[in-house]
Design a protein around this motif. Structure first.
Motif, PDB file in Angstrom:
ATOM      1  N   ALA A  22      -4.603  -1.809   4.368  1.00 18.79           N
ATOM      2  CA  ALA A  22      -3.304  -1.927   3.703  1.00 18.79           C
ATOM      3  C   ALA A  22      -3.440  -2.772   2.436  1.00 18.79           C
ATOM      4  CB  ALA A  22      -2.292  -2.570   4.643  1.00 18.79           C
ATOM      5  N   PRO A  23      -2.660  -2.425   1.416  1.00 18.80           N
ATOM      6  CA  PRO A  23      -2.685  -3.245   0.196  1.00 18.80           C
ATOM      7  C   PRO A  23      -2.236  -4.674   0.502  1.00 18.80           C
ATOM      8  CG  PRO A  23      -1.410  -1.220  -0.126  1.00 18.80           C
ATOM      9  CD  PRO A  23      -1.727  -1.318   1.328  1.00 18.80           C
ATOM     10  N   THR A  24      -2.661  -5.601  -0.317  1.00 18.67           N
ATOM     11  CA  THR A  24      -2.221  -6.992  -0.173  1.00 18.67           C
ATOM     12  C   THR A  24      -1.076  -7.238  -1.139  1.00 18.67           C
ATOM     13  OG1 THR A  24      -3.876  -7.693  -1.770  1.00 18.67           O
ATOM     14  CG2 THR A  24      -4.481  -7.835   0.559  1.00 18.67           C
ATOM     15  N   GLY A  25      -0.336  -8.293  -0.888  1.00 22.00           N
ATOM     16  CA  GLY A  25       0.769  -8.646  -1.774  1.00 22.00           C
ATOM     17  C   GLY A  25       2.073  -8.018  -1.330  1.00 22.00           C
ATOM     18  N   GLY A  26       3.111  -8.302  -2.087  1.00 25.98           N
ATOM     19  CA  GLY A  26       4.447  -7.826  -1.757  1.00 25.98           C
ATOM     20  C   GLY A  26       4.611  -6.345  -2.043  1.00 25.98           C
ATOM     21  N   CYS A  81       6.468   0.040   3.438  1.00 23.58           N
ATOM     22  CA  CYS A  81       6.894  -1.342   3.219  1.00 23.58           C
ATOM     23  C   CYS A  81       8.099  -1.649   4.098  1.00 23.58           C
ATOM     24  CB  CYS A  81       7.251  -1.551   1.748  1.00 23.58           C
ATOM     25  SG  CYS A  81       7.657  -3.266   1.388  1.00 23.58           S
ATOM     26  N   THR A  82       7.924  -2.630   4.980  1.00 18.35           N
ATOM     27  CA  THR A  82       8.978  -3.058   5.891  1.00 18.35           C
ATOM     28  C   THR A  82       9.086  -4.571   5.806  1.00 18.35           C
ATOM     29  OG1 THR A  82       8.397  -1.231   7.358  1.00 18.35           O
ATOM     30  CG2 THR A  82       9.773  -2.970   8.293  1.00 18.35           C
ATOM     31  N   SER A  83      10.259  -5.078   5.490  1.00 19.61           N
ATOM     32  CA  SER A  83      10.490  -6.531   5.392  1.00 19.61           C
ATOM     33  C   SER A  83       9.486  -7.193   4.445  1.00 19.61           C
ATOM     34  CB  SER A  83      10.426  -7.182   6.776  1.00 19.61           C
ATOM     35  OG  SER A  83      11.375  -6.586   7.638  1.00 19.61           O
ATOM     36  N   GLY A  84       9.169  -6.514   3.344  1.00 20.68           N
ATOM     37  CA  GLY A  84       8.312  -7.097   2.317  1.00 20.68           C
ATOM     38  C   GLY A  84       6.828  -7.071   2.607  1.00 20.68           C
ATOM     39  N   ALA A  85       6.417  -6.344   3.660  1.00 16.88           N
ATOM     40  CA  ALA A  85       4.986  -6.276   3.988  1.00 16.88           C
ATOM     41  C   ALA A  85       4.605  -4.832   4.316  1.00 16.88           C
ATOM     42  CB  ALA A  85       4.681  -7.177   5.181  1.00 16.88           C
ATOM     43  N   TRP A  86       3.345  -4.494   4.045  1.00 13.36           N
ATOM     44  CA  TRP A  86       2.845  -3.154   4.357  1.00 13.36           C
ATOM     45  C   TRP A  86       2.547  -3.052   5.853  1.00 13.36           C
ATOM     46  CZ3 TRP A  86       3.677   0.423   0.950  1.00 13.36           C
ATOM     47  CH2 TRP A  86       3.684   0.116  -0.405  1.00 13.36           C
ATOM     48  N   LYS A  87       3.132  -2.052   6.514  1.00 11.30           N
ATOM     49  CA  LYS A  87       2.915  -1.798   7.940  1.00 11.30           C
ATOM     50  C   LYS A  87       2.344  -0.390   8.100  1.00 11.30           C
ATOM     51  CE  LYS A  87       5.473  -5.373   9.556  1.00 11.30           C
ATOM     52  NZ  LYS A  87       5.003  -6.601   9.012  1.00 11.30           N
ATOM     53  N   SER A  88       1.450  -0.236   9.050  1.00 11.81           N
ATOM     54  CA  SER A  88       0.832   1.066   9.291  1.00 11.81           C
ATOM     55  C   SER A  88       1.884   2.090   9.705  1.00 11.81           C
ATOM     56  CB  SER A  88      -0.228   0.940  10.389  1.00 11.81           C
ATOM     57  OG  SER A  88      -0.825   2.192  10.611  1.00 11.81           O
ATOM     58  N   LEU A  89       1.850   3.257   9.069  1.00 13.22           N
ATOM     59  CA  LEU A  89       2.775   4.332   9.407  1.00 13.22           C
ATOM     60  C   LEU A  89       2.044   5.433  10.160  1.00 13.22           C
ATOM     61  CD1 LEU A  89       5.600   5.652   9.157  1.00 13.22           C
ATOM     62  CD2 LEU A  89       4.807   6.645   6.996  1.00 13.22           C
ATOM     63  N   GLU A  90       0.975   5.978   9.547  1.00 16.07           N
ATOM     64  CA  GLU A  90       0.252   7.065  10.201  1.00 16.07           C
ATOM     65  C   GLU A  90      -1.064   7.359   9.490  1.00 16.07           C
ATOM     66  OE1 GLU A  90       2.692  10.531   9.947  1.00 16.07           O
ATOM     67  OE2 GLU A  90       2.743  10.487   7.773  1.00 16.07           O
TER      68      GLU A  90
END
Length: 149
Positions: free
Chosen positions: A123-127, A35-44
């Motif tokens: 990625a999950p949706t929502g905050g 979670c970055t800046s309130g959104a799910w971002k791909s990590l690995e």
């Protein structure tokens, strides 16, 4: 690869002419998001590669990189700009161009990697809470091509 199999690959993720398919492995694992800046971002990604008989033959991880657990060879690749095919309910299919390879085994000289037949991994949706991580199960078929001689 047969003509019918090639026809099912979206034009956006086709391997360019002058390359030939050398290997196909089936991957099962997870796509991890942070979670970055309130959104799910791909990590690995973290997946095990299996051959057509279901034997574990490699690992797929951040880079993205694919490493043979049989011979130690590896390929690191980067997505080709615009070479993606959206798949409902799954991570997109991708065409990736090799940045580097190591070793003399199965991944030696790989020029392109395709991520095909994807299932899950979205990625999950929502905050979300800053810094949180989650892993979502996915499956894909990875193909590996080398320059045709």
């Amino acid at each position: 690869m047969s003509d019918t199999a090639a026809a099912r690959v979206a034009p956006a993720v086709q391997v360019p002419p002058g390359n030939k398919l050398v290997e196909k492995f089936y991957a099962k694992g997870v796509q991890t998001y942070t979670c970055t800046s309130g959104a799910w971002k791909s990590l690995e990604p973290a997946a095990t590669l299996a051959d057509r008989l279901g034997r574990a033959v490699g690992l797929h991880s951040r880079g993205p990189i694919w490493v043979s657990t049989v011979d130690g060879s590896a390929v690191e690749a980067a997505p080709v700009d615009g070479a993606r095919n959206e798949v409902p309910g799954a991570v997109p299919e991708l065409l990736l161009k090799a940045k580097s390879t190591r070793g003399s085994g199965v991944f030696a000289g790989v020029s392109y990697v395709q991520r095909l037949n994807t299932k899950g991994g979205v990625a999950p949706t929502g905050g979300c809470t800053e810094g949180a991580q989650t892993s979502v199960r996915y499956e894909a078929l990875y193909t590996f091509s080398v320059p045709a001689l």
